[in-house]
Design an enzyme around this catalytic site. Structure first.
Site, PDB file in Angstrom:
ATOM      1  N   SER A  41      -5.745   1.365   1.499  1.00 19.74           N
ATOM      2  CA  SER A  41      -6.486   1.339   0.245  1.00 19.74           C
ATOM      3  C   SER A  41      -7.884   0.811   0.512  1.00 19.74           C
ATOM      4  O   SER A  41      -8.109   0.040   1.456  1.00 19.74           O
ATOM      5  CB  SER A  41      -5.789   0.415  -0.764  1.00 19.74           C
ATOM      6  OG  SER A  41      -6.611   0.161  -1.882  1.00 19.74           O
ATOM      7  N   TYR A  61      -2.381  -7.597  -1.702  1.00 18.93           N
ATOM      8  CA  TYR A  61      -2.430  -6.143  -1.532  1.00 18.93           C
ATOM      9  C   TYR A  61      -3.436  -5.760  -0.444  1.00 18.93           C
ATOM     10  O   TYR A  61      -3.164  -4.937   0.433  1.00 18.93           O
ATOM     11  CB  TYR A  61      -2.806  -5.529  -2.875  1.00 18.93           C
ATOM     12  CG  TYR A  61      -2.849  -4.030  -2.942  1.00 18.93           C
ATOM     13  CD1 TYR A  61      -1.688  -3.277  -3.012  1.00 18.93           C
ATOM     14  CD2 TYR A  61      -4.077  -3.357  -2.985  1.00 18.93           C
ATOM     15  CE1 TYR A  61      -1.737  -1.890  -3.111  1.00 18.93           C
ATOM     16  CE2 TYR A  61      -4.141  -1.988  -3.095  1.00 18.93           C
ATOM     17  CZ  TYR A  61      -2.964  -1.252  -3.154  1.00 18.93           C
ATOM     18  OH  TYR A  61      -3.020   0.114  -3.247  1.00 18.93           O
ATOM     19  N   LYS A 100      -2.665  -3.853   3.049  1.00 19.43           N
ATOM     20  CA  LYS A 100      -3.262  -2.542   3.266  1.00 19.43           C
ATOM     21  C   LYS A 100      -4.165  -2.516   4.504  1.00 19.43           C
ATOM     22  O   LYS A 100      -4.235  -1.506   5.214  1.00 19.43           O
ATOM     23  CB  LYS A 100      -4.046  -2.104   2.024  1.00 19.43           C
ATOM     24  CG  LYS A 100      -3.163  -1.762   0.827  1.00 19.43           C
ATOM     25  CD  LYS A 100      -2.099  -0.744   1.178  1.00 19.43           C
ATOM     26  CE  LYS A 100      -1.404  -0.171  -0.040  1.00 19.43           C
ATOM     27  NZ  LYS A 100      -0.317   0.766   0.333  1.00 19.43           N
TER      28      LYS A 100
END
Length: 309
Positions: A152, A165, A169
């Protein structure tokens, strides 16, 4: 060149909705047998239901394709192993793995409980590791495999409130770099997708007008290329709204400082030279950096290094 997947078996995690569903339908439309893996939980990973996965299987079968569902929680290696066993029992091979499953538990780092950090890392990073590990030796024995990790822009570039996150990622890139090298002799190609799409994960973060452009279907063509027979390896493909780009990590050529200069003050004074992009390269392995630094030091000292090995 027409890209087809006839005779190939693909596993797509998080395939009950959004990007995973789009990838699975795209693979099936081009001939692949597809395993729809979805725990069926909420966006934060709680709950669980097989309904979404079974619905995608029904769509594929209605269009004349072959598919099966499995409700594995990718963070549980035993469940992942069961999913892989059932796939092998049904179809005898696994050619493609698209790691797409994920959850969100966004908070600023100061407010985030460690349990929420660990839960996101468990699903995104360890879930990817679990699924990849479970198929790795199968692909090695076949001398064929295509694997995609889902990263991401939050991991590549950062996004406020997503430390868990973003960390998970960003880790995809390091995992890709190593497995690209380890899988090369068995034609296992490993790539990373960095998508921006309107999904359950992003629906509260963008305006309706933006979301209308960022369809999952606008990203899937890039993924199908990555997992194709002639796809690349060690590529970070960015995609969204029908736009495609690559993220490439470069290292500047840098400088060498002799012992007398080797102070923090000199590093500060020469930081523009250290950062100069002229001559920067996308290095292909860790030892390429080591060799570069050693050669700079040798040149600075006026010595010749013996060849390695």
């Amino acid at each position: 060149m027409t890209i087809r997947f006839d005779g190939r078996v693909a596993i797509v995690t998080g395939a009950g909705n959004g990007l995973g569903r789009s990838h699975a339908l795209g693979l099936a439309a081009r001939g692949a047998k597809v395993v729809i893996v979805d725990f069926g939980g909420a966006r934060d990973g709680t709950g669980g239901s097989s309904a979404a996965a079974e619905k995608v299987v029904a769509e594929i079968k209605a269009a004349g394709g072959e598919a099966m569902a499995h409700g594995a929680n990718v963070a549980d290696f035993a469940q992942v192993q069961d999913m892989v066993k059932k796939t092998m029992d049904a179809w005898g091979r696994i050619d493609i793995l698209i790691n797409n499953a994920g959850i969100l538990r966004d908070k600023t780092f100061t407010k985030m409980e460690l349990a929420d950090f660990e839960a996101v890392v468990d699903v995104h990073l360890m879930g990817t590791v679990n699924c990849t590990k479970a198929v790795w030796d199968i692909m090695r024995a076949q001398n064929y495999g295509r694997i995609v990790f889902t990263s991401s822009s939050s991991g590549l570039y950062g996004n406020f409130g997503q430390s868990n996150y973003g960390a998970a990622k960003a880790a995809m890139v390091g995992l890709m770099n190593v497995l690209h090298q380890e899988g090369a002799k068995n034609d296992i190609r490993v790539n990373t997708l960095a998508p921006t799409a309107a999904t359950r994960m992003t629906e509260e973060l963008m305006t309706p007008e933006t979301l209308a452009l960022l369809t999952p279907e606008s990203i899937t063509p890039g993924v199908l290329f990555l997992v194709s027979e002639k796809g690349p390896s060690r590529t970070i493909l960015c995609a969204g709204a029908g736009a495609f780009a690559r993220t490439i990590i470069y290292e500047t050529d840098g400088i060498w400082l002799d012992e007398a200069e080797r102070t923090p003050e000199t590093v500060a004074a020469r930081f523009e030279d250290i950062s100069n992009p002229s001559g920067q390269k996308a290095l292909q392995g860790a030892f390429e950096q080591t060799t570069k630094f050693a050669m700079k030091a040798a040149a600075g000292k006026g010595i010749t290094l013996p060849p390695r090995g």
